[in-house]
Design an enzyme around this catalytic site. Structure first.
Site, short mmCIF file in Angstrom:
data_model
loop_
_atom_site.label_atom_id
_atom_site.label_comp_id
_atom_site.label_asym_id
_atom_site.label_seq_id
_atom_site.Cartn_x
_atom_site.Cartn_y
_atom_site.Cartn_z
N ARG A 1 5.95 1.65 6.58
CA ARG A 1 7.06 0.94 5.95
C ARG A 1 7.78 -0.01 6.90
O ARG A 1 8.59 -0.81 6.47
CB ARG A 1 8.09 1.94 5.41
N SER B 1 -7.01 8.16 5.82
CA SER B 1 -6.08 8.10 4.69
C SER B 1 -6.06 9.42 3.96
O SER B 1 -7.10 10.07 3.81
CB SER B 1 -6.55 6.99 3.73
N ALA C 1 -4.41 1.40 -8.21
CA ALA C 1 -4.67 1.18 -9.64
C ALA C 1 -3.40 0.70 -10.36
O ALA C 1 -2.29 0.93 -9.89
CB ALA C 1 -5.15 2.48 -10.28
N HIS D 1 -4.70 9.21 0.92
CA HIS D 1 -4.45 8.66 -0.41
C HIS D 1 -2.95 8.56 -0.69
O HIS D 1 -2.49 8.73 -1.81
CB HIS D 1 -5.12 9.55 -1.46
N GLN E 1 -12.80 -1.87 -3.72
CA GLN E 1 -12.80 -0.40 -3.75
C GLN E 1 -13.58 0.10 -4.96
O GLN E 1 -13.45 -0.44 -6.06
CB GLN E 1 -11.36 0.13 -3.80
C1 FNR Z 1 -3.31 4.53 -4.84
N1 FNR Z 1 -4.38 4.74 -3.97
C2 FNR Z 1 -5.66 4.50 -4.41
N2 FNR Z 1 -6.71 4.58 -3.54
C3 FNR Z 1 -7.96 4.31 -3.94
O1 FNR Z 1 -8.89 4.35 -3.14
N3 FNR Z 1 -8.21 3.98 -5.26
C4 FNR Z 1 -7.22 3.89 -6.18
O2 FNR Z 1 -7.47 3.59 -7.35
C5 FNR Z 1 -5.90 4.17 -5.75
N4 FNR Z 1 -4.86 4.10 -6.65
C6 FNR Z 1 -3.57 4.21 -6.19
C7 FNR Z 1 -2.52 3.99 -7.06
C8 FNR Z 1 -1.21 4.04 -6.60
C9 FNR Z 1 -0.10 3.75 -7.54
C10 FNR Z 1 -0.95 4.35 -5.25
C11 FNR Z 1 0.45 4.40 -4.71
C12 FNR Z 1 -1.99 4.60 -4.39
C13 FNR Z 1 -4.13 5.06 -2.53
C14 FNR Z 1 -3.90 3.79 -1.72
O3 FNR Z 1 -5.08 3.08 -1.55
C15 FNR Z 1 -3.38 4.11 -0.31
O4 FNR Z 1 -4.24 5.01 0.33
C16 FNR Z 1 -1.95 4.66 -0.27
O5 FNR Z 1 -1.16 4.04 -1.26
C17 FNR Z 1 -1.33 4.44 1.09
O6 FNR Z 1 -0.07 5.03 1.16
P1 FNR Z 1 1.31 4.24 0.92
O7 FNR Z 1 1.24 2.94 1.68
O8 FNR Z 1 1.44 4.06 -0.54
O9 FNR Z 1 2.32 5.18 1.48
#
Ligand code: FNR
Length: 342
Positions: A270, A230, A84, A232, A134
């Protein structure tokens, strides 16, 4: 700093920490509660030693990076995870992800809580570009049907239903800066609810946020086309497992699971070798969230830089591991026994 000074993905976090307003950076960086799961996502990859093979002809490794996800072709086995509020880093927000993904020919999964609408994001697509949308769904059928109709009309090829956020994430770090969680709270979902959803759209519905082998098995029984392992990004439930731990749990129980359902994974990736470790267990492609969010400070150029760095690192790390063909990677390239002390 000049984008030329960026040599690896962690550099983007450094830039974000120093150049974004603290509130914006904190929203991206945040993990749930004590952030143990956030750190574990990063550290889990170094907990297992590699088993590199030598004197192997790896000269064609770069040409073996391409993959398919639900039958769609992409140039590399990684994608942009749904996140987001891309406007916290750049005025063009998610448009940079659509265009960057098109330029690098990788998959982008726009988030429902993106700053730009489903329609605006679709309008920025290159002809033929594949997006998976999503969604957070609700128990309210009218609400879901409306989202499905918009998603189909926008031309998305699959729906990502995020199921790891049954309640709000416990996000202390962000709350200190007054940034709330954008996620749904106390949803009344069930596996039967998932089956009902399937009658409401012709698009395949992928489940994002699978954290146990039991739920992966249930997904196979329910004929879910793909799952994303995941937690999240460690943002929802502190103590929840990293994708690598879940993939290993699945592999050890029944390695044929990875043939029965497409398994994707994200969290903490990473470096090229992190992706390779997940792929070695049978994961089809891996997602990155924060690195792309931070890179968006540089706009589309930043997004493309992440893609370029990841492709390069996957190729050189696979080369140094003696993997001639990424498509034929096997779990033998990693020592899966935990070292003493873990
Ligand atoms: C997310 N993630 C996430 N997932 C989802 O299904 N809907 C969403 O709106 C969001 N929003 C969101 C915002 C931010 C700022 C982050 C960092 C993450 C989770 C995202 O899809 C994912 O699972 C993780 O970010 C993966 O981990 P890394 O790569 O950030 O370590």
């Amino acid at each position: 700093p000049d984008i030329k000074s960026i040599v690896g993905l962690p550099d983007f976090e450094y830039v974000a920490r120093n150049y974004l307003p603290i509130r914006n950076f904190t929203y991206y960086r945040n993990g749930a509660a004590g952030e143990y799961s956030y750190r574990n996502n990063l550290e889990v990859f170094r907990r297992y030693r590699l088993r590199p093979r030598v004197l192997v002809d790896i000269s064609n490794i770069e040409s073996t990076l391409s993959t398919t996800i639900l039958g769609h072709n992409f140039s590399a086995p990684f994608f942009i995870s749904p996140c987001a509020r891309a406007d916290y880093a750049h005025a063009d927000a998610e448009i940079n992800f659509v265009k960057g993904a098109a330029a690098g020919n990788i998959l982008y999964m726009p988030a429902l809580f993106a700053q730009r609408s489903i329609e605006d994001i679709a309008a920025a697509k290159k002809p033929g570009q594949v997006l998976f949308q999503q969604l957070y769904l609700e128990s309210n059928e009218t609400f879901n049907k409306d989202l499905f109709a918009r998603t189909e009309k926008a031309g998305a090829k699959a729906i990502i239903f995020t199921v790891d956020s049954a309640a709000d994430g416990n996000r202390h770090r962000a709350a200190r800066f007054g940034v709330g969680s954008a996620d749904s709270s106390y949803s009344a979902f069930s596996w039967n609810f998932y089956e009902q959803l399937r009658n409401q759209t012709k698009l395949p519905i992928i489940l994002k946020g699978i954290m146990t082998v039991e739920d992966a098995e249930e997904a196979i029984r329910r004929k879910v086309p793909a799952i994303i392992l995941s937690n999240h990004g460690g943002r929802q439930l502190d103590g929840s497992p990293s994708a690598l731990e879940v993939a290993l749990e699945m592999y050890e129980k029944d390695k044929t699971m990875f043939q029965k359902i497409e398994v994707l994974a994200d969290g903490g990736i990473r470096y090229g070798v992190d992706a390779i470790m997940l792929l070695s267990l049978g994961v089809k492609a891996v997602g990155l969230g924060r690195p792309f969010m931070y890179s968006n400070i540089y706009g589309q150029a930043g997004v493309e830089k992440v893609i370029q760095i990841m492709k390069h690192e996957i190729a050189i790390d696979a080369g140094n591991m003696g993997i001639p063909d990424l498509k034929k990677i096997s779990p033998d390239f990693v020592e899966w026994k935990k070292p003493n002390g873990w």
